[in-house]
Motif scaffolding. Sequence first.
Motif, short mmCIF file in Angstrom:
data_model
loop_
_atom_site.label_atom_id
_atom_site.label_comp_id
_atom_site.label_asym_id
_atom_site.label_seq_id
_atom_site.Cartn_x
_atom_site.Cartn_y
_atom_site.Cartn_z
N VAL A 13 0.84 -1.20 0.00
CA VAL A 13 0.00 0.00 0.00
C VAL A 13 0.88 1.26 0.00
CG1 VAL A 13 -1.76 1.29 1.27
CG2 VAL A 13 -1.84 -1.21 1.20
N GLY A 14 0.52 2.23 -0.86
CA GLY A 14 1.25 3.47 -0.96
C GLY A 14 2.27 3.50 -2.07
N ARG A 34 -1.22 4.17 -8.00
CA ARG A 34 -0.78 4.05 -6.62
C ARG A 34 -1.69 3.05 -5.89
NH1 ARG A 34 2.84 6.84 -4.01
NH2 ARG A 34 2.79 8.49 -5.61
N ILE A 35 -1.11 2.11 -5.21
CA ILE A 35 -1.86 1.05 -4.53
C ILE A 35 -2.56 1.64 -3.30
CG2 ILE A 35 -1.68 -1.18 -3.35
CD1 ILE A 35 0.78 -1.77 -5.05
N ARG A 36 -3.88 1.49 -3.26
CA ARG A 36 -4.68 2.02 -2.16
C ARG A 36 -5.11 0.93 -1.17
NH1 ARG A 36 -3.47 7.25 -1.95
NH2 ARG A 36 -3.89 8.34 -3.92
N GLY A 37 -5.06 -0.31 -1.58
CA GLY A 37 -5.50 -1.38 -0.67
C GLY A 37 -5.09 -2.74 -1.19
N ILE A 38 -5.07 -3.71 -0.27
CA ILE A 38 -4.74 -5.11 -0.58
C ILE A 38 -5.98 -5.95 -0.33
CG2 ILE A 38 -3.26 -7.07 -0.05
CD1 ILE A 38 -1.73 -4.79 -1.28
#
Length: 262
Positions: A13-14, A34-38
């Motif tokens: 995340v991030g 951009r990764i906001r969640g898994i």
Amino acid sequence: VRAALADRLRTGVGKKLVVSTPQADGETGSRAFRIRGIFHADMAATEKSLVFIPFAAAERLIGQTRTATEIAVTLPPAAALENLAPVTRALQKTLAPFTVTVASWKEMLPAITAYLALFDMFLLIWFVVVFIAMGFGIVNTVLMAVYERMREFGLLKAIGMRPARIIRMVLAESLFLLFIGSLAGTLCGLGLTAWFQQTGIDLGAFSKGTEMWGMSRIIRPVVDIQDIVMANAVVVGLGLLVSVYPAVKAARFTPVETMRQN
């Protein structure tokens, strides 16, 4: 992104992730997200193959707006296992003005289709073995009951009852027991199935095999009225068939022969 994919790419995340895909004009488009969640799924294979992005961003990524590359139609579980050819033909006819291809899950996943056909064959063999064993059990039970009532059958013949009526009497008793047993077994089976529908059957011990076929490790049984009727009909029919021999045996007892029994 999915958890297994994040572990594979050593990201989290991030951080940013670059997604590349063919565009509508044949070129390759790439964008950084951009990764906001898994996300976590029941199957690692699913986690390794999916990334969720906003629909507007997906349109910009493929270079075409107000469009979709794939539309999935979810059918009820019972309908999804039946012949889907009429459904696909109807959808193809309805969507004829558009350049689309309608395919069922059986056409898109031929390995799963072959696996289900193989499983049905194994299930048929298992049913044959079970019904043969059940037939021997019924014959033994009815035959023992007949031999325990030899004096009764001999007395009935002595007072003039015909062998055909003795055969019908034994078959009627067998039919009554078969109906009672089928009803009790069906009720117990429905109760057990209802419980498994709530809790599910955990195939965690076989998770690697289920992931290979794209199946969840938690499965839930579905009740099919046709299967219940067919199974009970086979049980009653086979039970009556194998009860003929003990019934004929009872009809052949002679009064003199039965009087010798203690």
